[in-house]
Design a protein around this motif. Structure first.
Motif, short mmCIF file in Angstrom:
data_model
loop_
_atom_site.label_atom_id
_atom_site.label_comp_id
_atom_site.label_asym_id
_atom_site.label_seq_id
_atom_site.Cartn_x
_atom_site.Cartn_y
_atom_site.Cartn_z
N ARG A 208 -4.71 9.68 -11.50
CA ARG A 208 -4.02 9.23 -12.71
C ARG A 208 -3.05 8.12 -12.33
O ARG A 208 -2.20 8.30 -11.46
CB ARG A 208 -3.27 10.38 -13.37
N ILE A 209 -3.18 6.97 -13.00
CA ILE A 209 -2.33 5.82 -12.73
C ILE A 209 -1.49 5.54 -13.97
O ILE A 209 -2.03 5.35 -15.06
CB ILE A 209 -3.18 4.58 -12.38
N TYR A 210 -0.16 5.52 -13.80
CA TYR A 210 0.76 5.23 -14.90
C TYR A 210 1.44 3.89 -14.62
O TYR A 210 2.05 3.70 -13.56
CB TYR A 210 1.80 6.34 -15.03
N ILE A 211 1.32 2.97 -15.57
CA ILE A 211 1.84 1.63 -15.40
C ILE A 211 3.07 1.46 -16.30
O ILE A 211 2.96 1.44 -17.53
CB ILE A 211 0.78 0.57 -15.75
N TYR A 212 4.24 1.36 -15.68
CA TYR A 212 5.48 1.13 -16.41
C TYR A 212 5.68 -0.36 -16.63
O TYR A 212 5.26 -1.20 -15.82
CB TYR A 212 6.67 1.71 -15.64
N ARG A 227 14.07 10.79 -6.35
CA ARG A 227 13.12 9.91 -5.68
C ARG A 227 13.54 8.45 -5.87
O ARG A 227 13.87 8.03 -6.97
CB ARG A 227 11.71 10.14 -6.21
N ILE A 228 13.51 7.71 -4.78
CA ILE A 228 13.93 6.32 -4.81
C ILE A 228 12.77 5.45 -5.24
O ILE A 228 11.65 5.57 -4.73
CB ILE A 228 14.43 5.88 -3.42
N TRP A 229 13.03 4.58 -6.21
CA TRP A 229 11.99 3.70 -6.72
C TRP A 229 11.98 2.41 -5.91
O TRP A 229 13.00 1.77 -5.71
CB TRP A 229 12.24 3.38 -8.19
N ALA A 230 10.81 2.02 -5.42
CA ALA A 230 10.68 0.79 -4.63
C ALA A 230 9.57 -0.08 -5.19
O ALA A 230 8.89 -0.78 -4.46
CB ALA A 230 10.42 1.13 -3.17
N GLY A 231 9.38 -0.02 -6.50
CA GLY A 231 8.33 -0.83 -7.13
C GLY A 231 7.02 -0.09 -7.29
O GLY A 231 6.12 -0.57 -7.97
N GLY A 232 6.90 1.06 -6.66
CA GLY A 232 5.68 1.86 -6.76
C GLY A 232 5.91 3.22 -6.16
O GLY A 232 6.81 3.41 -5.32
N HIS A 233 5.12 4.18 -6.56
CA HIS A 233 5.27 5.54 -6.05
C HIS A 233 3.92 6.25 -6.14
O HIS A 233 3.20 6.11 -7.14
CB HIS A 233 6.31 6.31 -6.87
N ALA A 234 3.58 6.97 -5.09
CA ALA A 234 2.35 7.75 -5.08
C ALA A 234 2.68 9.20 -4.76
O ALA A 234 3.48 9.47 -3.85
CB ALA A 234 1.35 7.20 -4.06
N ASP A 235 2.12 10.12 -5.50
CA ASP A 235 2.22 11.54 -5.20
C ASP A 235 0.81 12.01 -4.87
O ASP A 235 0.05 12.43 -5.75
CB ASP A 235 2.78 12.31 -6.40
N PRO A 236 0.42 11.91 -3.59
CA PRO A 236 -0.98 12.18 -3.23
C PRO A 236 -1.45 13.58 -3.57
O PRO A 236 -2.60 13.78 -3.93
CB PRO A 236 -0.99 11.93 -1.71
N ALA A 237 -0.54 14.57 -3.45
CA ALA A 237 -0.95 15.95 -3.73
C ALA A 237 -1.35 16.13 -5.19
O ALA A 237 -2.21 16.95 -5.51
CB ALA A 237 0.17 16.91 -3.37
N VAL A 241 -0.23 8.08 -9.40
CA VAL A 241 0.32 6.81 -8.94
C VAL A 241 1.17 6.21 -10.06
O VAL A 241 0.74 6.19 -11.23
CB VAL A 241 -0.81 5.82 -8.56
N LEU A 242 2.37 5.75 -9.73
CA LEU A 242 3.24 5.05 -10.67
C LEU A 242 3.47 3.64 -10.16
O LEU A 242 3.79 3.45 -8.98
CB LEU A 242 4.60 5.75 -10.81
N VAL A 243 3.31 2.65 -11.02
CA VAL A 243 3.57 1.27 -10.65
C VAL A 243 4.31 0.59 -11.80
O VAL A 243 4.28 1.06 -12.94
CB VAL A 243 2.28 0.48 -10.33
N THR A 244 5.00 -0.53 -11.48
CA THR A 244 5.65 -1.34 -12.50
C THR A 244 4.96 -2.69 -12.57
O THR A 244 4.95 -3.43 -11.57
CB THR A 244 7.14 -1.54 -12.18
#
Length: 333
Positions: A208-212, A227-237, A241-244
């Motif tokens: 699942r990919i969520y695009i902010y 959780r620190i945001w650095a332009g993207g984040h993945a929770d593999p478990a 995936v979160l991206v901006t």
């Protein structure tokens, strides 16, 4: 719904039409009598759910209603021949080793609707994680009833997400038209395949990919769980995936950088499993950067300046978390 005491099977045995087709007529009566005797004996010794539970039943357990980051309200309806005296909610996320319990509020009676309000600011749930919940109801006669576990996904419902899916990959976005989402989905499909030519991992299941549309929106989703945001984040478990990526003229470039990068982390996790936390960051992030469709144009300049200034980061220092300082983090990448 699972109610203690309901251990009796729904049927004693299965009788096919073939049995009667080949049975002798004079034996059918004997068989029927024997079956009647068995049923009579079973009725005497089998548990009687209604009596054993005092008629306690759970009639409704809808999914909770929640406002992301603020409050979640769980509700249950139940009835009994005795006064219902206690209702407990249990819930658990994949990060919880044990279930969390909370007592619901209601007015005692033979038929109740109980509610439990969870303060999501004081007890934040992991964004986009599946949350399992179930109930236990008790009455004054000592009966207990437990509902079957249910699961809901704790999505960021501050936004009206649009969705496109292909195979096991789903893209969610709230800025941009269908073409924006289709571009993201195409990049995701190609990025997964391209990255896996080097990693050779078992292909992940549901992704699942969520695009902010802005860093601020994404930070608000992750800061509650530290959780620190650095332009993207993945929770593999979780396969999340979160991206901006804002919906602008450079959207396709941003998608091409962010999505393959974060999907690479999912592949590294699929290849290493429980050993994933031990993968050095220079390798994990290095593979992710290499798999970006578009390289970051600022990286060569940052590297050249660090080399000239004598402040390159040692490989040993890149095994753990990357620096929090934005300029040092850029150099680390």
């Amino acid at each position: 719904m699972s109610v203690p005491g309901r251990g009796a099977p729904a049927a004693i045995c299965s009788i096919s039409g073939g049995l009667f087709r080949f049975a002798r007529p004079d034996r059918i009566l004997g068989f029927s009598s024997a079956l009647s005797l068995i049923l009579a004996l079973w009725a005497m010794i089998a548990p009687r759910p209604a009596l054993a539970q005092g008629g306690l039943t759970i009639t409704s357990t809808p999914p909770p209603e929640y406002q992301f980051g603020e409050q979640a309200v769980f509700q249950i309806s139940a009835q009994s021949s005795a006064a219902i005296t206690g209702v407990t909610l249990f819930f658990r996320t994949p990060e919880d080793a044990r279930a969390v319990a909370g007592e619901a509020s209601f007015i005692e009676g033979a038929a109740v609707t109980a509610r439990y309000s969870l303060d999501l600011a004081a007890y934040p749930l992991p964004p986009f994680a599946p949350v399992q919940f179930w109930w236990e109801v008790r009455d004054s006669a000592g009966a207990r009833a437990t509902s079957d576990p249910q699961t809901f996904v704790y999505e960021d419902n501050r936004f009206d997400w649009q969705t496109l899916a292909r195979s096991t990959t789903t893209v969610h976005w709230y800025q941009g038209d269908t073409a924006f989402g289709q571009t993201a989905l195409d990049i995701a499909a190609f990025g997964l395949a391209q990255a896996n030519t080097d990693i050779q991992a078992p292909f992940p299941g549901a992704v699942r990919i969520y695009i902010y549309g802005s860093d601020a929106d994404a930070q608000a989703a992750l800061k509650l769980v530290g959780r620190i945001w650095a332009g993207g984040h993945a929770d593999p478990a979780l396969g999340v995936v979160l991206v901006t990526v804002p919906d602008n003229l450079e959207a396709s470039i941003g998608l091409g950088r962010a999505i393959p990068h974060e999907l690479t982390h999912l592949l590294v996790y699929a290849a290493t499993g429980e050993q994933y936390p031990r993968v050095p960051n220079w390798l994990n992030e290095g593979l992710a950067v290499m798999n970006q469709a578009e390289p970051d144009p600022d990286y060569p300049t940052a590297l050249a300046k660090a080399r000239e200034g004598g402040y390159l980061i040692s490989l040993a220092d890149l095994c753990g978390p990357f620096p929090a300082d934005p300029l040092r983090a850029q150099l680390a990448y």
